[in-house]
Design an enzyme around this catalytic site. Structure first.
Site, PDB file in Angstrom:
ATOM      1  CG  MET A 126     -11.299   3.637   2.328  1.00  0.00           C
ATOM      2  SD  MET A 126      -9.762   3.529   3.232  1.00  0.00           S
ATOM      3  CE  MET A 126      -8.631   3.569   1.847  1.00  0.00           C
TER       4      MET A 126
ATOM      5  CG  MET B 172      -8.251   7.455   2.750  1.00  0.00           C
ATOM      6  SD  MET B 172      -7.254   7.530   4.242  1.00  0.00           S
ATOM      7  CE  MET B 172      -6.500   5.899   4.211  1.00  0.00           C
TER       8      MET B 172
ATOM      9  CG  MET C  66     -11.827  -2.340   5.314  1.00  0.00           C
ATOM     10  SD  MET C  66     -10.249  -1.863   4.557  1.00  0.00           S
ATOM     11  CE  MET C  66      -9.334  -1.174   5.937  1.00  0.00           C
TER      12      MET C  66
ATOM     13  CG  HIS D 117      -4.031  -1.401  -1.553  1.00  0.00           C
ATOM     14  ND1 HIS D 117      -5.173  -2.116  -1.856  1.00  0.00           N
ATOM     15  CD2 HIS D 117      -4.366  -0.596  -0.509  1.00  0.00           C
ATOM     16  CE1 HIS D 117      -6.155  -1.761  -1.035  1.00  0.00           C
ATOM     17  NE2 HIS D 117      -5.692  -0.839  -0.204  1.00  0.00           N
TER      18      HIS D 117
ATOM     19  CG  ASP E 294      -5.175   2.642   1.019  1.00  0.00           C
ATOM     20  OD1 ASP E 294      -6.127   1.862   0.934  1.00  0.00           O
ATOM     21  OD2 ASP E 294      -4.040   2.297   1.422  1.00  0.00           O
TER      22      ASP E 294
ATOM     23  CG  ASP F 261      -6.420  -2.682   3.183  1.00  0.00           C
ATOM     24  OD1 ASP F 261      -5.300  -2.473   3.687  1.00  0.00           O
ATOM     25  OD2 ASP F 261      -7.045  -1.831   2.523  1.00  0.00           O
TER      26      ASP F 261
ATOM     27  CG  HIS G  13      -9.397   0.452  -0.273  1.00  0.00           C
ATOM     28  ND1 HIS G  13      -8.780   0.211   0.944  1.00  0.00           N
ATOM     29  CD2 HIS G  13     -10.735   0.470  -0.009  1.00  0.00           C
ATOM     30  CE1 HIS G  13      -9.701   0.087   1.884  1.00  0.00           C
ATOM     31  NE2 HIS G  13     -10.887   0.244   1.333  1.00  0.00           N
TER      32      HIS G  13
ATOM     33  CB  SER H 161      -0.906   0.007   1.234  1.00  0.00           C
ATOM     34  OG  SER H 161      -1.515   1.272   1.330  1.00  0.00           O
TER      35      SER H 161
HETATM   36  C1  DX5 Z   1      -6.380   1.727   5.691  1.00  0.00           C
HETATM   37  C2  DX5 Z   1      -5.967   1.401   4.286  1.00  0.00           C
HETATM   38  C3  DX5 Z   1      -4.894   0.397   4.200  1.00  0.00           C
HETATM   39  C4  DX5 Z   1      -3.577   0.835   4.806  1.00  0.00           C
HETATM   40  C5  DX5 Z   1      -2.868  -0.395   5.282  1.00  0.00           C
HETATM   41  O1  DX5 Z   1      -7.492   2.515   5.672  1.00  0.00           O
HETATM   42  O2  DX5 Z   1      -7.068   0.905   3.551  1.00  0.00           O
HETATM   43  O3  DX5 Z   1      -4.696  -0.036   2.854  1.00  0.00           O
HETATM   44  O4  DX5 Z   1      -2.783   1.523   3.885  1.00  0.00           O
HETATM   45  O5  DX5 Z   1      -1.775   0.012   6.024  1.00  0.00           O
HETATM   46  P1  DX5 Z   1      -1.083  -0.962   7.090  1.00  0.00           P
HETATM   47  O6  DX5 Z   1      -0.584  -2.155   6.331  1.00  0.00           O
HETATM   48  O7  DX5 Z   1       0.020  -0.115   7.638  1.00  0.00           O
HETATM   49  O8  DX5 Z   1      -2.109  -1.345   8.111  1.00  0.00           O
HETATM   50 ZN    ZN Z   2      -6.620  -0.048   1.558  1.00  0.00          ZN
END
Ligand code: DX5
Ligand code: ZN
Length: 219
Positions: free
Chosen positions: A70, A39, A139, A35, A37, A177, A68, A10
């Site tokens: 969010m 947000m 998650m 990956h 993320d 994840d 992903h 990620s």
């Molecule tokens: C959290 C994200 C994850 C995050 C994982 O909201 O969706 O993808 O980057 O990070 P680690 O592996 O550090 O928990």
């Molecule tokens: Zn993620």
């Protein structure tokens, strides 16, 4: 023969001053996907990065981009992420009013479609969708931040999901994840995971390429 395990580092945990280096590292490594993320500060209490960053990363990255979302109303940006060159688009069940329609749209555009479930969301909500989803993202932390601790109850959800996939003949992959590291990777894989997302345990490791290698071979 044992089933394959996919590793998806990620980018959220990378040094944002050196994103190109992080992407190159993933290109050269045994990682299978990258990956990303996204947000929005509304669906989750944090803001990460958006389209300009995805566009630049897409130009450099040789591995499939696993995005992903969010964000609330993720359907607003399905076409945009397609145009940016994204391969897998993962929407949150909790943020998607007409999930069936959105999954169909993602497929029409030729992307793989994923659905993410928050820790509080039971897997049975996907009973009527599991046959048409490419990825179920479980998650294992509350979304919004990297570096959190793996919620152990997720193992139970992964086992249940695996059972459902086998029973229905779905070809969905289970992606896990949050809080994945070298200590828990093998157990998560044994529970039924196909894809491990790893942020901190890769990019905060002294040697991220080695961390990816070790995760891949721990399973
Ligand atoms: C959290 C994200 C994850 C995050 C994982 O909201 O969706 O993808 O980057 O990070 P680690 O592996 O550090 O928990
Ligand atoms: Zn993620």
């Amino acid at each position: 023969m044992s089933r394959p395990i996919y590793i998806a580092p990620s980018l959220l945990a990378a040094d944002f001053l050196h994103l190109a280096e992080a992407v190159e590292l993933v290109n050269q490594s045994e990682a299978d996907w990258l990956h990303l993320d996204i947000m929005d500060g509304v669906f989750v209490p944090n803001i990460s990065f958006g389209m300009p960053v995805v566009e630049s990363v897409a130009r450099l990255c040789k591995k499939p981009l696993d995005v992903h979302l969010m964000i609330i109303q993720p359907e607003r940006y399905i076409e945009t992420f397609y145009e940016l060159g994204v391969h897998h688009l993962i929407l949150h069940y909790e943020a998607s009013l007409h999930l069936h329609r959105y999954i169909e749209r993602i497929h029409q555009l030729g992307m793989q479609a994923g659905v993410a479930l928050n820790p509080h969301t039971p897997i049975h909500v996907l009973d009527d969708m599991v046959h048409m989803i490419d990825i179920v993202l479980i998650m294992s932390v509350n979304p919004g931040f990297g570096g959190q601790q793996f919620i152990s109850h997720s193992l139970h959800k992964i086992r249940q999901m695996k059972e459902k996939i086998l029973k229905t003949g779905s070809s969905a992959k289970i992606e896990v994840d949050g809080g994945v590291d070298l200590q828990n990777a093998a157990e998560i894989f044994r529970a039924g995971a196909d894809v491990l997302v790893a942020g901190s345990s890769v990019f905060h490791a002294p040697n991220p390429a080695e961390a990816i290698h070790l995760l891949k071979h721990a399973c």
